[in-house]
Enzyme design. Structure first.
Site, PDB file in Angstrom:
ATOM      1  N   LYS A  31     104.463  22.882  28.053  1.00 16.56           N
ATOM      2  CA  LYS A  31     105.220  23.469  29.046  1.00 16.56           C
ATOM      3  C   LYS A  31     105.990  23.747  29.210  1.00 16.56           C
ATOM      4  O   LYS A  31     107.027  23.492  27.957  1.00 16.56           O
ATOM      5  CB  LYS A  31     105.205  22.813  30.442  1.00 16.56           C
ATOM      6  CG  LYS A  31     103.448  22.328  30.643  1.00 16.56           C
ATOM      7  CD  LYS A  31     102.660  23.637  31.765  1.00 16.56           C
ATOM      8  CE  LYS A  31     101.425  23.011  32.169  1.00 16.56           C
ATOM      9  NZ  LYS A  31     100.663  22.547  30.792  1.00 16.56           N
ATOM     10  N   SER A  33      97.059  27.886  30.889  1.00 16.51           N
ATOM     11  CA  SER A  33      98.740  27.694  31.737  1.00 16.51           C
ATOM     12  C   SER A  33     100.043  27.961  30.650  1.00 16.51           C
ATOM     13  O   SER A  33     100.814  29.276  31.849  1.00 16.51           O
ATOM     14  CB  SER A  33      98.876  26.818  31.743  1.00 16.51           C
ATOM     15  OG  SER A  33      99.612  25.543  31.223  1.00 16.51           O
TER      16      SER A  33
END
Length: 202
Positions: free
Chosen positions: A160, A122
């Site tokens: 993230k 991701s």
């Protein structure tokens, strides 16, 4: 970083062999030189020497061993590798130390306290790939746009990019095929630290 007696002996063998023959020995030749029946133990010692910064290994080459100059202690950090972090969805990890790894201090800013192994895709557009070891600087404070290691729910750890909008927070992936994570107010959530660089294992 200190060496075991066998690692020190293998390092001296490498130096002597290269000085005498002009090329490094193969793993089999090292095993024979130490009277070992299996090369597996030699391979583990060579990997340890590489991780400690004394040699460089090139996979796929029979003589893929290169001696490195001894690193100055001030240029290196010895960091614990602790579990894994998901570049995808949060994964459960325990706070256990897999091993200590010597790293180049110049690769990281701010100074990390530990390493985590990335699992997932991701964050590929931020240059963070599956299998990378990322440095983490522990702090609960992070600014909008910084890449963070966060705890989401019960021991769910993820990496993230942090987005702030007013009092709300969102964890953004750097891959359009992944969805953002909006922390549930009823769940445990905390910024564990800042991403501060990586090393890539081959």
């Amino acid at each position: 970083m200190s060496l075991t007696d066998r690692q020190d002996a293998i390092l001296e063998y490498l130096r002597a062999s290269i000085a005498a023959n002009g090329r490094p020995p193969t793993i089999l030749e090292i095993a024979e030189g130490f009277g070992l029946a299996s090369p597996n133990g030699v391979a583990k010692h060579l990997q340890a020497l590489a991780e400690k910064g004394f040699i460089e290994l090139t996979r796929g080459r029979a003589r893929g061993i290169r001696l490195l100059e001894a690193r100055r202690a001030s240029d290196t950090l010895s960091l614990p590798l602790i579990g894994r972090v998901a570049a995808g969805i949060p994964i459960l990890v325990g706070d256990h130390i897999e091993r200590e790894i010597a790293v180049d201090r110049a690769l990281f800013r701010p100074r990390p306290r530990y390493l985590l192994r990335v699992q997932g895709q991701s964050m590929i557009e931020a240059g963070i790939l599956d299998g990378d070891l990322i440095g983490v600087h522990p702090t609960p404070d992070a600014e909008h746009g910084q890449i963070v290691v966060a705890r989401v729910g019960e021991e769910g750890i993820t990496v993230k990019r942090l987005h702030r909008k007013g009092r709300s927070l969102r964890l953004m992936p750097c891959n359009p095929t992944f969805a953002p994570i909006d922390p549930d107010p009823t769940e445990d959530f905390a910024v564990e630290g800042l991403y501060c660089g990586l090393i890539r294992t081959v």
